[in-house]
Design a protein around this motif. Structure first.
Motif, PDB file in Angstrom:
ATOM      1  N   TYR A   1       0.781  -1.272  -0.124  1.00 47.68           N
ATOM      2  CA  TYR A   1      -0.056  -0.164   0.082  1.00 47.68           C
ATOM      3  C   TYR A   1       0.841   1.197  -0.080  1.00 47.68           C
ATOM      4  N   GLU A   2       1.891   1.213   0.724  1.00 50.45           N
ATOM      5  CA  GLU A   2       2.954   2.271   0.848  1.00 50.45           C
ATOM      6  C   GLU A   2       3.292   2.842  -0.338  1.00 50.45           C
ATOM      7  N   TYR A   3       3.775   1.843  -1.294  1.00 51.38           N
ATOM      8  CA  TYR A   3       4.147   2.259  -2.731  1.00 51.38           C
ATOM      9  C   TYR A   3       2.891   2.238  -3.931  1.00 51.38           C
ATOM     10  N   GLY A   4       2.071   1.425  -3.558  1.00 50.99           N
ATOM     11  CA  GLY A   4       0.888   1.216  -4.651  1.00 50.99           C
ATOM     12  C   GLY A   4      -0.184   2.413  -4.513  1.00 50.99           C
ATOM     13  N   SER A   5       0.092   3.203  -3.436  1.00 49.02           N
ATOM     14  CA  SER A   5      -0.986   4.454  -3.241  1.00 49.02           C
ATOM     15  C   SER A   5      -0.302   5.565  -3.581  1.00 49.02           C
ATOM     16  N   ASN A   6       1.053   5.427  -4.268  1.00 50.70           N
ATOM     17  CA  ASN A   6       1.678   6.730  -4.595  1.00 50.70           C
ATOM     18  C   ASN A   6       1.476   6.722  -6.266  1.00 50.70           C
ATOM     19  N   ASP A   7       0.897   8.100  -6.547  1.00 52.68           N
ATOM     20  CA  ASP A   7       0.518   8.409  -8.000  1.00 52.68           C
ATOM     21  C   ASP A   7       1.707   8.251  -8.886  1.00 52.68           C
TER      22      ASP A   7
ATOM     23  N   TYR B   1       2.291   5.231 -14.833  1.00 54.57           N
ATOM     24  CA  TYR B   1       2.489   4.639 -16.328  1.00 54.57           C
ATOM     25  C   TYR B   1       2.246   3.038 -16.103  1.00 54.57           C
ATOM     26  N   THR B   2       1.648   2.359 -14.871  1.00 49.82           N
ATOM     27  CA  THR B   2       1.124   1.078 -14.926  1.00 49.82           C
ATOM     28  C   THR B   2       0.028   0.884 -15.371  1.00 49.82           C
ATOM     29  N   THR B   3      -0.383  -0.264 -15.628  1.00 48.28           N
ATOM     30  CA  THR B   3      -1.895  -0.726 -16.168  1.00 48.28           C
ATOM     31  C   THR B   3      -2.731  -0.685 -14.988  1.00 48.28           C
ATOM     32  N   TRP B   4      -2.120  -0.670 -13.687  1.00 47.31           N
ATOM     33  CA  TRP B   4      -3.228  -0.849 -12.651  1.00 47.31           C
ATOM     34  C   TRP B   4      -3.353   0.568 -12.150  1.00 47.31           C
ATOM     35  N   PRO B   5      -4.626   0.546 -11.530  1.00 47.40           N
ATOM     36  CA  PRO B   5      -4.910   2.203 -10.827  1.00 47.40           C
ATOM     37  C   PRO B   5      -4.252   2.311  -9.529  1.00 47.40           C
ATOM     38  N   THR B   6      -4.155   3.685  -9.145  1.00 47.03           N
ATOM     39  CA  THR B   6      -3.456   3.845  -7.812  1.00 47.03           C
ATOM     40  C   THR B   6      -4.112   3.153  -6.730  1.00 47.03           C
ATOM     41  N   HIS B   7      -3.684   2.513  -5.846  1.00 49.64           N
ATOM     42  CA  HIS B   7      -4.549   1.890  -4.703  1.00 49.64           C
ATOM     43  C   HIS B   7      -4.906   3.054  -3.817  1.00 49.64           C
TER      44      HIS B   7
ATOM     45  N   THR C   1      -7.110   2.625  -0.966  1.00 52.03           N
ATOM     46  CA  THR C   1      -7.188   2.153   0.456  1.00 52.03           C
ATOM     47  C   THR C   1      -6.471   0.826   0.542  1.00 52.03           C
ATOM     48  N   LEU C   2      -6.113   0.339   1.740  1.00 53.68           N
ATOM     49  CA  LEU C   2      -5.395  -0.597   2.170  1.00 53.68           C
ATOM     50  C   LEU C   2      -6.255  -2.181   1.642  1.00 53.68           C
ATOM     51  N   ALA C   3      -7.518  -1.899   1.253  1.00 54.53           N
ATOM     52  CA  ALA C   3      -8.451  -3.089   0.755  1.00 54.53           C
ATOM     53  C   ALA C   3      -7.812  -3.281  -0.553  1.00 54.53           C
ATOM     54  N   ASP C   4      -7.540  -2.308  -1.449  1.00 57.65           N
ATOM     55  CA  ASP C   4      -6.880  -2.348  -2.586  1.00 57.65           C
ATOM     56  C   ASP C   4      -5.776  -3.409  -2.817  1.00 57.65           C
ATOM     57  N   SER C   5      -4.775  -2.944  -1.762  1.00 57.61           N
ATOM     58  CA  SER C   5      -3.499  -3.717  -1.605  1.00 57.61           C
ATOM     59  C   SER C   5      -3.853  -5.092  -1.183  1.00 57.61           C
ATOM     60  N   GLN C   6      -4.857  -5.294  -0.335  1.00 55.19           N
ATOM     61  CA  GLN C   6      -5.249  -6.569   0.371  1.00 55.19           C
ATOM     62  C   GLN C   6      -5.756  -7.325  -1.105  1.00 55.19           C
ATOM     63  N   ALA C   7      -6.477  -6.886  -1.490  1.00 57.83           N
ATOM     64  CA  ALA C   7      -7.273  -7.447  -3.014  1.00 57.83           C
ATOM     65  C   ALA C   7      -5.926  -8.015  -3.918  1.00 57.83           C
ATOM     66  N   PHE C   8      -4.989  -7.143  -4.358  1.00 53.55           N
ATOM     67  CA  PHE C   8      -4.041  -7.655  -4.883  1.00 53.55           C
ATOM     68  C   PHE C   8      -3.275  -8.724  -4.495  1.00 53.55           C
ATOM     69  N   VAL C   9      -2.726  -8.611  -3.207  1.00 53.22           N
ATOM     70  CA  VAL C   9      -2.098  -9.942  -2.397  1.00 53.22           C
ATOM     71  C   VAL C   9      -3.035 -11.146  -2.498  1.00 53.22           C
ATOM     72  N   ASP C  10      -4.418 -11.086  -2.240  1.00 55.37           N
ATOM     73  CA  ASP C  10      -5.128 -12.082  -2.174  1.00 55.37           C
ATOM     74  C   ASP C  10      -5.112 -12.643  -3.801  1.00 55.37           C
ATOM     75  N   PHE C  11      -5.038 -11.949  -4.834  1.00 57.98           N
ATOM     76  CA  PHE C  11      -5.292 -12.302  -6.204  1.00 57.98           C
ATOM     77  C   PHE C  11      -3.798 -13.282  -6.326  1.00 57.98           C
ATOM     78  N   VAL C  12      -2.718 -12.707  -6.091  1.00 60.89           N
ATOM     79  CA  VAL C  12      -1.467 -13.278  -6.010  1.00 60.89           C
ATOM     80  C   VAL C  12      -1.327 -14.443  -5.403  1.00 60.89           C
ATOM     81  N   LEU C  13      -1.920 -14.454  -4.113  1.00 59.85           N
ATOM     82  CA  LEU C  13      -2.000 -15.668  -3.481  1.00 59.85           C
ATOM     83  C   LEU C  13      -2.492 -16.986  -4.083  1.00 59.85           C
ATOM     84  N   ASP C  14      -3.649 -16.560  -4.708  1.00 60.02           N
ATOM     85  CA  ASP C  14      -4.755 -17.418  -5.318  1.00 60.02           C
ATOM     86  C   ASP C  14      -3.902 -17.855  -6.475  1.00 60.02           C
ATOM     87  N   ARG C  15      -3.080 -17.047  -7.225  1.00 69.48           N
ATOM     88  CA  ARG C  15      -2.449 -17.613  -8.392  1.00 69.48           C
ATOM     89  C   ARG C  15      -1.081 -18.619  -8.111  1.00 69.48           C
TER      90      ARG C  15
END
Length: 183
Positions: free
Chosen positions: A33-39, A44-50, A52-66
């Motif tokens: 979240y510390e870097y993902g929330s930084n504009d 220049y990434t395909t993903w939107p700025t995080h 809230t912490l929930a956005d970062s949580q969702a990313f981690v959950d997505f990766v753990l699932d993979r």
């Protein structure tokens, strides 16, 4: 032929002088979240700025699932000195039948300009050639992303050309630089 499950059933930990490339874990959410929330980081990434912490949580959950499903998934980049998770790097695509793959990455702004992403990229390239039987590894960045282009070249990739308006991100069409290294 190498297959994705052979490697990604248990993503191996890699190490460089200053970094540990390892699986993400639930505990990484606040660092992400510390870097993902930084504009600046997400500009220049395909993903939107995080937002809230929930956005970062969702990313981690997505990766753990993979990881769980033995699919392509990122390494977390841990900075040895600080013990912080400062970014991710992964093969965003892999075509075993063509022995080609593409690398993508993100890095916390506090760690820009120190050669860390180049270090991580070189290690992932080495892994790709040695362990994944690749003959070509490429990376792409938006043309405005000077830092990313520099990483590719410092990691030994050669600029191959610019693809026009190949990505539509955040409502805008972007030109993309393509760089690659062959075995």
């Amino acid at each position: 032929n190498m297959d994705i499950k052979a490697i990604y059933s248990d993503l191996p930990q890699l190490e460089t002088d200053r970094l540990i490339l390892r699986k993400l874990k639930k505990e990484d959410v606040s660092d992400i979240y510390e870097y993902g929330s930084n504009d600046q980081v997400s500009q220049y990434t395909t993903w939107p700025t995080h937002q809230t912490l929930a956005d970062s949580q969702a990313f981690v959950d997505f990766v753990l699932d993979r990881y769980q499903n033995q699919m392509l998934a990122p390494w977390g980049i841990e900075h040895k000195e600080t013990g912080k998770l400062i970014g991710t790097i992964d093969f965003v695509s892999w075509q075993p039948n063509h022995q080609t793959a593409e690398i993508g990455y993100a890095l916390s702004q506090a760690y820009w300009g120190k050669g860390l992403m180049t270090e991580a990229t070189k290690e992932v390239i080495r892994f790709g050639f040695q362990q994944m039987d690749l003959v070509r590894i490429q990376a792409k960045c938006l043309t405005k992303n000077i830092g990313s282009r520099r990483v590719m070249e410092k990691a030994g990739m050669t600029y191959e050309g610019t693809h026009q308006k190949v990505l539509k991100i955040k409502g805008q069409h972007w030109d993309v630089h393509v760089c690659a290294i062959v075995k």
